[in-house]
Each structure stands twice: as C-alpha cells, then as structure tokens.
Motif scaffolding. Structure first.
Motif, PDB file in Angstrom:
ATOM      1  N   GLY A  90       4.390  -5.527  -5.706  1.00 32.42           N
ATOM      2  CA  GLY A  90       5.241  -5.681  -4.541  1.00 32.42           C
ATOM      3  C   GLY A  90       6.503  -4.840  -4.577  1.00 32.42           C
ATOM      4  O   GLY A  90       6.709  -4.029  -5.483  1.00 32.42           O
ATOM      5  N   PRO A  91       7.359  -5.058  -3.583  1.00 34.99           N
ATOM      6  CA  PRO A  91       8.511  -4.172  -3.374  1.00 34.99           C
ATOM      7  C   PRO A  91       9.739  -4.516  -4.212  1.00 34.99           C
ATOM      8  O   PRO A  91       9.940  -5.662  -4.616  1.00 34.99           O
ATOM      9  N   VAL A  92      10.548  -3.491  -4.405  1.00 34.41           N
ATOM     10  CA  VAL A  92      11.852  -3.641  -5.048  1.00 34.41           C
ATOM     11  C   VAL A  92      12.773  -2.660  -4.334  1.00 34.41           C
ATOM     12  O   VAL A  92      12.333  -1.589  -3.927  1.00 34.41           O
ATOM     13  N   LEU A  93      14.024  -3.029  -4.161  1.00 35.81           N
ATOM     14  CA  LEU A  93      14.957  -2.090  -3.533  1.00 35.81           C
ATOM     15  C   LEU A  93      15.686  -1.304  -4.611  1.00 35.81           C
ATOM     16  O   LEU A  93      15.451  -0.130  -4.814  1.00 35.81           O
ATOM     17  N   ASN A  94      16.560  -1.996  -5.344  1.00 34.03           N
ATOM     18  CA  ASN A  94      17.264  -1.294  -6.426  1.00 34.03           C
ATOM     19  C   ASN A  94      16.451  -1.405  -7.710  1.00 34.03           C
ATOM     20  O   ASN A  94      16.467  -2.426  -8.377  1.00 34.03           O
ATOM     21  N   ASP A  95      15.714  -0.347  -8.041  1.00 37.99           N
ATOM     22  CA  ASP A  95      14.937  -0.382  -9.287  1.00 37.99           C
ATOM     23  C   ASP A  95      15.556   0.536 -10.334  1.00 37.99           C
ATOM     24  O   ASP A  95      14.862   1.048 -11.212  1.00 37.99           O
ATOM     25  N   GLY A  96      16.870   0.756 -10.203  1.00 34.86           N
ATOM     26  CA  GLY A  96      17.541   1.483 -11.279  1.00 34.86           C
ATOM     27  C   GLY A  96      18.326   2.710 -10.862  1.00 34.86           C
ATOM     28  O   GLY A  96      18.963   3.347 -11.706  1.00 34.86           O
TER      29      GLY A  96
END
Ligand code: NG6
Ligand code: CA
Length: 509
Positions: free
Chosen positions: A334-340
């Motif tokens: 699934g989705p992530v916005l801030n992944d680093g």
C-alpha cells in the motif's frame, strides 16, 4: 486438475464454422489456439485509492481505469505483505513470505532469497514452452552473499526461471544505482569498477549526511549515504560512473524494454513481469510529467506510470496480442507519503486519499498495507465487471498453472487455484488469508479480520502510518466497517477465539 476449456472453445467454434463453409469439413488438428501470453504489471507502493477506478476523484489514471473497466476489478485483491520483498517473493513462488525468514526488505547486497530449486511462475511457464522475461524492479536479492558487481551476478532472475532479465537490483533508493541485463551491469566501464557496501563509506566520498549542499532532493529519514544524481541513497557505492542510471529516465527506460520484449517474443507464448518502480521513493518524474498531477512528485509519477501502462497496452494492441494475453495489474504494497525524502508528498496531498477508505498504509497490518488495486484483463475472454472475491497475488502461480495446463505440485504452495475467480467465471475466492507486515501477521477469514496483539509502537512516526499494533486483539468486520474503526474483539469473544485457533493452525503448519 481440471482442464480449462474456455479459451479453446471460441477458436474451436470458429474453426468449425470456417471448415463447414469449405470443401474440407474436417477440423484441422494443427489449429489448436496458441497459449495465452501472461503479463504482470506490478507497481511499487501504489495504494488502493491511488487509482481513479477504485473511487479516487483527484488523481486521474485513465489507462489503469481502462483496464479496470474492460476487465475485472477486484475489491478484495491483496498483496501478501505490506512491503516489497515479501510480496514479490509470494507473487513469484506462491508461498507465504512469513515461511521464509529472509523475505523482508533487503539491502542491495542481499543474496537471492528464492531457492533455485523452488517452483516459480516463470519456471512453471518455461516448462510449458513460454519465453519468460522480467523488466523492472527485482528486490529479491542477487548472488550468494558476496556479489562482485563487475562480473556476472548470479544466481538471480535468470536462475529462477526468467530467460531474459533487465532489472534494477533492489530499489530506486538503494545502491547500486545501475541496471543489470541478464546479470551484467549495463554500460560498465571495466576501468571504473563498482563497489557497494551497506556499512561503510568509501573514503571521504560525499554523502547525503555530510554534503547537503550537493543534494537536489533532501532526505528526511534514512537515505543519507551515497549521492547519485543529487539524490542521497541507502548504502554506499563507488565507481561505475558511466553505468549509473538517470532517475528521471527510468520509467521510459523500462517501458521501452518492456515494449521491445513483447515485439521480440510476440510469435511465441511469453510471460512478461513488468515491475514498475513508481510511486516508490525517490519520486523522480520525467520533466514532461512534472506538475501534471497537482499533487507533487508522488502524484506526477503515478500519472507517469499510468501513461507508461497506456503506451505498453498500445504495443500489445498494435501487435494484435490483446485477445491472447492475460494481463494482471497490481501493486506490491500500500501507499506511503513520506518514505524518507522531502518531496512534497505530504504537503501537496490535498483531498487525495492514497488508501481510499482503508486504514493504515505501507508497513501496516491494517487493510491499506496489503489491499491493493488488483485487475485482470483479457479481451474477449474476461467479461468486464467487478469482483468481491478474496484473491491474493500468491494465487497467481497455481491459477495460471491451471490455465496453461501445467502440472504443479500444490503441496508446497500456499497459493490457491482461483482461476475461475480471476477470469470472472466464479465469485468464489479464498476463504482465508494471512497477511504480513514487517514480520507481523494478521488473519482474514470471510469478512473478518483478526489482528493478534503486538507490542510495537502503534504509529511509525517517521512515515506517519498506523501499523496495526495493539496490546489487545483486534477484530473487524470488513464488510460493514471497511475503515476498521470498530474493534469487535471484546464484543465477540467466540468469533475471536475461533479465528485465533484457525490462524494459529495455519501459522503453525
Ligand atoms: C525502508 C526505507 C524506505 C523504503 C523501504 C522499502 C528507510 C528509512 N526507509 O527501509 O524508504 O526503501 O525500506 O520499500 O531507509 S519497499 O517498497 O521496497 O518495501
Ligand atoms: Ca513497495
């Protein structure tokens, strides 16, 4: 095994009609229809709500929508895991990733985690005379532990059933930032050998941590080692200057190779695993897509991916292959916005809901971790529609084996033959499914979802995602409560108890 007659019927009828109208009334034996081509279009971190066909109205994905409206759109389609490597492991092997202790997010130096003796979708199709290819993200490890990137890297995709492989080894945010074709780094200058290390830097080479002035994209967490194209990565890499990929060209690069693969192998049955890198970080849309979504780079690379899918479909159409090709589109988690990285994904999200109505996201045991867009498309064979059947990517291996009449021993597989559901001939999917997220597991049975107690933090603050951890059990009715807001564990102790028992039985088996 039941023999699938469906795709043989229409051509047989046509053969009969044609034969009836000619002098010779006997059907010709050599006119058996060709085996269907199989294509997996697999996105990286695309959420349930990122596709407009799944209900989003901010971000438009017309080409994925065309597959959904012309094919079968699953509302209960799952990746096996809420992260990449385990999902890809299950996709290719038909085995639950939690059975393999190495099936977790891998560094770019990790060894191959698929046993080369293990059955895979690609090997199974090879055994049926298919040509098999992968273009895109691999992330299942390479070699046996000490990869020398300056020689042929093996074992890898070629050793688990792909006749042709053109890959990025791990992820776009991990070194080595080069493409490998059939195990060889493309464009490598022997005088500039590549070295990769995930612990130590090479001398005082610039890093994201020490040299912020060199960055075109800033890191938020992790991603502070070697800088390539202004983007700081995970891991250290030295050398291989001429071989390094150009991030903004990656989507086009893979598309062209996926199209070339189809054109080259159109006259034989083929399996193509087109493993796209979007919208995983770093989100680096080609300049012609910058600003196109209004949602910043994350939205822009989804628009880019959708365009690539449209172009890829055009190729299949132009080559006259669509009536003989089963296409499965899905996402690894699934989705992530801030992944680093600081890339405005959070700031520009507006009213877009990457997870749709689902709770959680990447890394989560809540639904958004694993329930993903899942579409099957086959012109003239799959009737357009929507299916609520519970299906998992792990089921593709045994299902496709049935489609191509391959004898596969199902004893070692967790995937189930759900071919009738995948083709829209039946509404019956799995009865139960174990999903995985960073080493933890949860159990879906019918419309119920059980998350056993876990001690970990409830929210991963860096990515701002609820992980599903709670010290008490959670039980949700997903039909009535798709957003998992009403924990029924206390109210339904018997249901909780019986599910816990079933869950442990499968986990222990
Ligand atoms: C995490 C990375 C994340 C992403 C993920 C793998 C950090 C802090 N985070 O460890 O950015 O690369 O691994 O994503 O390094 S996946 O989709 O391939 O599973
Ligand atoms: Ca992923």
């Amino acid at each position: 095994m039941r023999k699938i007659t469906r795709f043989f019927l229409l051509p047989l009828l046509l053969t009969l009609i044609v034969s009836c109208s000619t002098e010779d009334k006997t059907p010709k034996e050599d006119e058996t229809p060709p085996k269907p081509n199989i294509v997996f279009i697999y996105l990286d971190d695309l959420g349930y709500g990122d596709v407009s066909a799944y209900g989003g109205d901010v971000l438009n994905t017309p080409n994925i929508d065309a597959l959904a409206s012309g094919g079968l759109r699953f509302t209960n389609g799952y990746a096996s895991s809420a992260t990449c490597t385990p999902s890809r492991y299950a996709l290719l092997t038909g085995v639950y990733p939690w059975r393999n202790k190495d099936a977790k997010i891998l560094p770019g130096t990790a060894p191959l985690i698929i046993d080369t003796k293990q059955i895979t979708v690609s090997k199974m199709l090879q055994s049926q005379g298919y040509h098999t290819g992968i273009v895109g993200k691999w992330h299942l490890g390479l070699g046996t532990g000490h990869v020398n990137w300056n020689e042929r890297v093996s074992p890898g995709p070629n050793e688990v059933g792909f006749d042709h492989s053109y890959i990025l080894a791990a992820t776009q945010d991990r070194v080595p930032t080069v493409y490998l074709e059939n195990g060889l780094v493309e464009g490598l200058d022997p005088d500039d050998p590549i070295e990769v290390d995930y612990q130590n830097n090479f001398g005082d080479q610039p890093t994201g941590k020490n040299n912020p002035e060199l960055l075109s994209m800033k890191w938020h967490h992790g991603h502070n080692a070697t800088i390539v194209n202004g983007v700081p990565r995970i891991g250290f890499m030295k050398g291989g200057e001429k071989a390094k990929w150009i991030d903004v060209d990656m989507a086009d690069h893979f598309l062209v190779r996926a199209q070339a693969y189809v054109k080259k192998h159109k006259d034989e049955p083929f399996f193509l695993y087109y493993a796209m890198q979007q919208p995983h970080v770093p989100r680096t849309p080609h300049p012609r897509f910058v600003g196109k979504s209004g949602l910043g780079p994350r939205g822009d690379v989804i628009v880019e991916a959708d365009w690539c899918i449209g172009e890829f479909m055009k190729t299949l159409r132009e080559e006259g292959l669509l009536e003989n090709t089963l296409i499965v589109l899905s996402s690894d988690n699934g989705p992530v916005l801030n992944d680093g990285y600081y890339d405005d994904a959070v700031e520009m999200i507006g009213t877009h809901q990457p997870a749709g109505p689902l709770r959680g996201g990447k890394y989560s045991l809540f639904e958004a971790g694993t329930r993903v867009p899942f579409i099957t498309y086959w012109e003239g064979t799959i009737e357009p529609g929507v299916s609520d059947a519970l299906v998992c990517q792990m089921d593709l291996l045994p299902s496709i084996a049935e489609l191509v009449s391959a004898e596969v021993s199902t004893d070692q597989l967790d995937g189930k033959n759900l071919l009738p559901a995948l083709l829209g001939d039946s509404d019956t999917g799995r009865e139960e499914l174990i999903i995985e997220a960073t080493g933890r597991t949860a159990f879906r049975q019918g419309e119920w979802l059980l998350i056993p107690p876990y001690k970990g933090v409830p929210i991963n603050k860096q990515v701002n995602i609820e992980l599903g951890n709670s010290v008490t059990p959670q039980l949700y009715n997903l039909t009535k409560d798709i957003s998992q807001t009403n924990n029924l564990a206390d109210a339904m102790p018997e249901k909780l108890g019986s599910m816990m028992e079933e869950f442990e039985k499968i986990r222990g088996a």
